[in-house]
Design a protein around this motif. Structure first.
Motif, PDB file in Angstrom:
ATOM      1  N   ARG A 201     -11.261   6.063  -0.170  1.00 14.54           N
ATOM      2  CA  ARG A 201     -11.135   6.224   1.276  1.00 14.54           C
ATOM      3  C   ARG A 201     -11.971   5.145   1.980  1.00 14.54           C
ATOM      4  NH1 ARG A 201      -9.089  11.221   3.227  1.00 14.54           N
ATOM      5  NH2 ARG A 201      -8.633  12.737   1.587  1.00 14.54           N
TER       6      ARG A 201
ATOM      7  N   TYR B 123      -6.313  11.251  -3.341  1.00 12.95           N
ATOM      8  CA  TYR B 123      -7.000  10.057  -2.872  1.00 12.95           C
ATOM      9  C   TYR B 123      -7.935   9.559  -3.965  1.00 12.95           C
ATOM     10  CZ  TYR B 123      -5.428  10.451   1.990  1.00 12.95           C
ATOM     11  OH  TYR B 123      -4.682  10.475   3.122  1.00 12.95           O
TER      12      TYR B 123
ATOM     13  N   GLY C 127       2.657   6.448  -4.572  1.00 17.89           N
ATOM     14  CA  GLY C 127       1.418   6.564  -3.811  1.00 17.89           C
ATOM     15  C   GLY C 127       1.408   5.570  -2.682  1.00 17.89           C
TER      16      GLY C 127
ATOM     17  N   THR D  71      -8.187   2.010   0.962  1.00 21.10           N
ATOM     18  CA  THR D  71      -7.639   3.349   0.785  1.00 21.10           C
ATOM     19  C   THR D  71      -6.625   3.295  -0.348  1.00 21.10           C
ATOM     20  OG1 THR D  71      -7.865   3.788   3.147  1.00 21.10           O
ATOM     21  CG2 THR D  71      -6.447   5.278   1.884  1.00 21.10           C
ATOM     22  N   SER D  72      -6.731   4.258  -1.271  1.00 23.41           N
ATOM     23  CA  SER D  72      -5.785   4.325  -2.382  1.00 23.41           C
ATOM     24  C   SER D  72      -5.437   5.782  -2.645  1.00 23.41           C
ATOM     25  CB  SER D  72      -6.381   3.677  -3.637  1.00 23.41           C
ATOM     26  OG  SER D  72      -5.456   3.731  -4.711  1.00 23.41           O
ATOM     27  N   TYR D  73      -4.144   6.072  -2.630  1.00 23.70           N
ATOM     28  CA  TYR D  73      -3.645   7.446  -2.826  1.00 23.70           C
ATOM     29  C   TYR D  73      -2.569   7.366  -3.892  1.00 23.70           C
ATOM     30  CZ  TYR D  73      -1.352  11.906  -1.547  1.00 23.70           C
ATOM     31  OH  TYR D  73      -0.802  13.166  -1.544  1.00 23.70           O
ATOM     32  N   LYS D  74      -2.766   8.098  -4.978  1.00 22.75           N
ATOM     33  CA  LYS D  74      -1.844   8.002  -6.102  1.00 22.75           C
ATOM     34  C   LYS D  74      -1.549   9.389  -6.639  1.00 22.75           C
ATOM     35  CE  LYS D  74      -1.618   6.202 -10.855  1.00 22.75           C
ATOM     36  NZ  LYS D  74      -2.337   5.400 -11.887  1.00 22.75           N
TER      37      LYS D  74
ATOM     38  N   ARG E  48      -0.202   0.397   5.997  1.00 18.56           N
ATOM     39  CA  ARG E  48      -0.092   1.310   4.849  1.00 18.56           C
ATOM     40  C   ARG E  48       1.149   0.928   4.043  1.00 18.56           C
ATOM     41  NH1 ARG E  48      -0.003   6.595   7.186  1.00 18.56           N
ATOM     42  NH2 ARG E  48      -2.289   6.577   6.995  1.00 18.56           N
TER      43      ARG E  48
ATOM     44  N   LEU F 186      -2.692  13.222   7.684  1.00 18.57           N
ATOM     45  CA  LEU F 186      -2.538  11.795   7.390  1.00 18.57           C
ATOM     46  C   LEU F 186      -2.795  10.989   8.664  1.00 18.57           C
ATOM     47  CD1 LEU F 186      -1.630   9.660   5.254  1.00 18.57           C
ATOM     48  CD2 LEU F 186       0.676   9.883   6.221  1.00 18.57           C
TER      49      LEU F 186
END
Length: 858
Positions: A807, A804, A825, A797-800, A774, A715
């Protein structure tokens, strides 16, 4: 048994190694010209009163920080040398210390009135250096000194110097708003106690052990030395305990400390009362005024003790404000008048004839001033109608002015005698004193700038009409804290002070109210609003503590064309102010701790929490907060969490990242039992934990939930990481039929981030332009998810749910992180420029009902 006859005399300054009387006279003459100038400025500033934004603050500080501080610095050094029979310190360094302290005091007063942080900080640094040097000199004078019966008095001066040093530090913290509204009242009370009861009262009590029998023309009481030591131990130790309790917000240590201090004062006053009187006449000012001052000090300390023991901290702080006239006028003012009446002729005049002439001049109408001044204190302190307070202020001002004119006359005569100049030479001194005082006040008036308080500007109605907004000043907050209007709207603010403290409101480049007492109101006409502006309370320290108001034009960078959510939605008044002492839940997410095994203990308990502005709700919690403490680690880390049930009903816990049979670790434990829940995080993600006891709808909705962050591998670091746990808020008694019915109908009273509605609108998150931020988001529900959106930026950036979706190197962007209940997320964005970026649940029903906040980018 009585002391030797020569103990009744003032200590002689003519010991070997000391400068001659002419040098001492010149030094005291210069110093007391400064004292007279400060007293004149204090009278002028008090007369200006509410016409000056800092008027109510400025007058007391001119008296204490200016006049009283100069007098104590001069006389504590003088008496230390005399009592210890030691050599006089180097005159040049004594002058440097005195000039530095006076220049620093002027800088503090001008900087605070002009709200110049750098000037206040720099001046406080100089003042602290001067105070520290003074304390060091007092300590060095005692090395190897023989002293006498009154040697313990010097310890009072050293203790007082320490109190002033700590008081200046607290004053600087107050001006900077350190601690916010939660700690403001306690720090302010500690500051007042240190400066008045420490820096002023301690040296006065110590000096009176010597001065009182001298004024009466009798020998000291045989118990004087022992009593002096006992009084310092009680008063000094009690003051330290009281100040510590006040700063920590703890009542009973404060009460205990004040009780000790009161005991010390009572012991000293009892000894003074038992001192035999001679048959000679005692003048009203030199004899009666110190006695009356001790009486007022005793009454004020007793009242302070009673208020602290019987009222809430806020009530005690308000009561202390009512006692300030007693401490400032009845005690400090009278002590200065009485002491100067006796001491000035002693140190300024050459022989008995000159001393008698000077003392006779200072005693003119002394009885009238004595009775007028003490009547003024009674009128100012007692809860009487406003005309009585006005009369008291007039009597105090008239008494002070009359005495000051006599002091200036004595100083001018002595200056004329010392220089052997023509009669005209006295007038530059008199004029210089008066001009210095007037310039100080005028400089503060000029520094305050802007429209004079109470002035209003004509409100021409713009193309979009006129809007009137009710503005309340309460709990060290301005409510609402933000107002949005269309461009050109003529804005009218109806300002009401609902706080026990006095406040005002000044609009940037616009009008200002007078200093408003509790319940007082005033209307400000701003005219057409064409640009963003701010407003604040000008009382020193209040702006830094959070008393600010933002006025934003819709369609600008600060207005976001209507994206502000203050005051919106539901039965809750989200535009109101939070209560005194409220603090937002920190949203900044600390990095994962070192190590691979993380042990913690969670206590299931009930707590009363302010869940919306002015709304306190009983919550079921893990660790006293809702959401509970956040856990963080990396893939492969082991978590060992001990659940302790301190509640009156059964509870369990369910950690979503754990992979294990739920039978044992998630079982319900009874009150008083403990359970160890151990799991290894095998997958990354933003996870939920919550109470596992049925009915889970009620346990989660009442606050028993929290977040666990398991970092994805590799990360990358960012400038800021914030965690926002969204949830629904249901008001009412936990488990009551009405509350449960709202839960089953999915009809919450508000939607919130981190447990409190609109908290980050009042206490924005922060970043700097160009920084990467973030936002971790976990949807705790229990029945609604979230569509997380930040106004004015695009997520790159999207992380759920462990994967990912986007990015930074991808060409696309994201506008919302959509999460169902129990999902989590994060999203990232670079905030491009300075401004206020609202973040919301883009289901606008929820945003307007509490699920909103602000990122303030500088």
């Amino acid at each position: 048994m009585t002391a030797p006859r020569d103990d009744r005399s003032m200590p002689s300054p003519n010991a070997p190694g000391r400068p001659g009387r002419s040098v001492l006279r010149a030094r005291h003459l210069r110093a007391h010209l400064l004292v007279a100038a400060w007293l004149t400025a204090a009278v002028l500033a008090t007369a200006v009163g509410d016409r000056l934004p800092a008027g109510r603050w400025l007058g007391p500080h001119l008296l204490l920080l200016g006049a009283a501080t100069t007098a104590v610095l001069v006389w504590s050094e003088h008496f230390t040398v005399a009592l210890l029979h030691t050599r006089q310190p180097d005159e040049r360094w004594s002058t440097i210390r005195l000039v530095s302290a006076n220049a620093a005091a002027a800088g503090v007063l001008l900087g605070a009135s002009a709200e110049s942080t750098w000037l206040v900080a720099a001046s406080c640094a100089v003042l602290l250096a001067a105070v520290a040097a003074h304390g060091l000199v007092l300590c060095r004078l005692g090395r190897g000194a023989l002293g006498g019966r009154l040697k313990p008095v010097v310890a009072y001066y050293r203790a007082a110097t320490g109190a002033l040093f700590a008081g200046v530090v607290l004053g600087l913290l107050l001006f900077g708003g350190v601690g916010g509204p939660r700690w403001h009242a306690g720090l302010r009370s500690a500051h007042v106690h240190l400066t008045v009861l420490g820096w002023i009262a301690l040296p006065v009590l110590g000096t009176l052990f010597m001065l009182w029998p001298t004024v009466l023309g009798v020998r000291m009481h045989e118990r004087t030395t022992r009593t002096a030591r006992q009084v310092l131990a009680l008063a000094g130790g009690g003051l330290a305990a009281a100040v510590g309790g006040l700063a920590a917000g703890s009542r009973w240590p404060t009460v205990a400390g004040l009780a000790l201090y009161a005991g010390g004062v009572a012991l000293a006053v009892l000894l003074f009362a038992r001192t035999p009187r001679s048959g000679r006449r005692v003048c009203a000012q030199a004899g009666w005024m110190p006695a009356a001052a001790c009486g007022w000090l005793t009454a004020a300390v007793a009242a302070d003790l009673w208020l602290t023991a019987t009222r809430t901290p806020a009530g005690a702080a308000a009561g202390l404000d009512a006692l300030l006239p007693v401490l400032l006028v009845g005690f400090t003012g009278q002590v200065l008048c009485g002491a100067l009446t006796y001491l000035l002729p002693v140190v300024l005049c050459r022989g008995p004839k000159q001393r008698a002439t000077a003392q006779a001049l200072l005693e003119r109408a002394g009885r009238v001033r004595f009775f007028a001044l003490n009547l003024a204190v009674a009128l100012l302190a007692l809860p009487l109608p406003e005309p009585a307070a006005t009369a008291g202020a007039f009597l105090a001002g008239a008494s002070a002015t009359g005495f000051l004119s006599l002091v200036v006359a004595v100083l001018a005569r002595r200056a004329h005698g010392e220089t052997a100049a023509s009669t005209a030479s006295r007038w530059p001194l008199v004029a210089g004193t008066a001009v210095g005082a007037v310039v100080t006040v005028l400089a503060v008036l000029a520094a305050s700038g802007g429209t004079a308080p109470g002035d209003v500007q004509a409100g021409a109605s713009g193309g979009t009409g006129t809007r009137t907004v009710e503005v309340a000043l309460r709990n060290m907050r301005i409510s609402p804290a933000r107002i949005e209007v269309p461009h050109g709207t003529a804005l009218r603010l109806r300002v009401t002070n609902e706080d026990a403290q006095r406040h005002d409101l000044r609009v940037e480049n616009g009008p200002a109210t007078a200093l408003l007492g509790k319940g007082a109101a005033q209307t400000l006409e701003l005219g057409p609003v064409t640009g963003n502006r701010s407003a604040w309370c000008t009382v020193p320290g209040h702006r830094g503590a959070g008393m600010t108001l933002a006025i934003a034009v819709k369609g600008t960078a600060d207005g976001h064309a209507g994206h502000s959510m203050d005051g919106g939605g539901g039965a809750l008044d989200l535009g109101a102010g939070f209560s005194s002492g409220w603090q937002p839940r920190p949203a900044e997410l600390p990095p994962a701790p070192a190590g691979t095994v993380h042990r913690s203990e969670l206590h299931a308990t009930r707590a009363d929490v302010e869940v919306a502005p002015g709304v306190v709700q009983r919550r079921w919690t893990f660790g006293g907060t809702a959401p509970g403490p956040t856990l963080r680690g990396k893939v492969g880390d082991t978590f060992e969490v001990t659940l302790v049930n301190d509640d009156e009903t059964g509870h369990g816990i369910d950690f979503h990242p754990g992979v294990l049979a739920p039978d044992e670790p998630m079982r319900t434990i009874r009150p008083g039992e403990r359970l160890v829940y151990r799991f290894t995080a095998t997958r990354a993600g933003a996870w939920l934990y919550h109470c596992s006891t049925a009915p889970m709808l009620q346990h989660i909705a009442n606050g028993m939930y929290g977040a666990i962050i398991i970092d994805p591998p590799d990360l990358p670091a960012v400038d800021h990481e914030y965690l926002l746990v969204s949830s629904q808020l249901y008001l009412g008694d936990p488990g009551s039929p009405g509350q449960v019915d709202k839960m089953r109908r999915n009809a919450p009273d508000a939607w919130v981030f981190n447990g409190v509605a609109a908290q980050y609108a009042r206490a924005p998150l922060t970043a700097r332009a160009g920084e990467r931020v973030r936002f971790w988001v976990v949807a705790a529900g229990p029945s609604d998810g979230i569509a997380f959106h930040v106004v004015g930026t695009v997520f790159d950036t999207s992380y759920k749910e462990g994967a990912y979706l986007l990015r930074p190197q991808d060409p696309g962007g994201s506008q919302v992180l959509d999460l169902a209940p129990a999902q989590g997320g994060f999203v990232e964005a670079v905030l491009p420029a300075a401004g206020h970026y609202s973040f919301v649940d883009h289901d606008m029903r929820r945003a307007e009902a509490g699920a909103h906040g602000t990122v303030e980018v500088t």
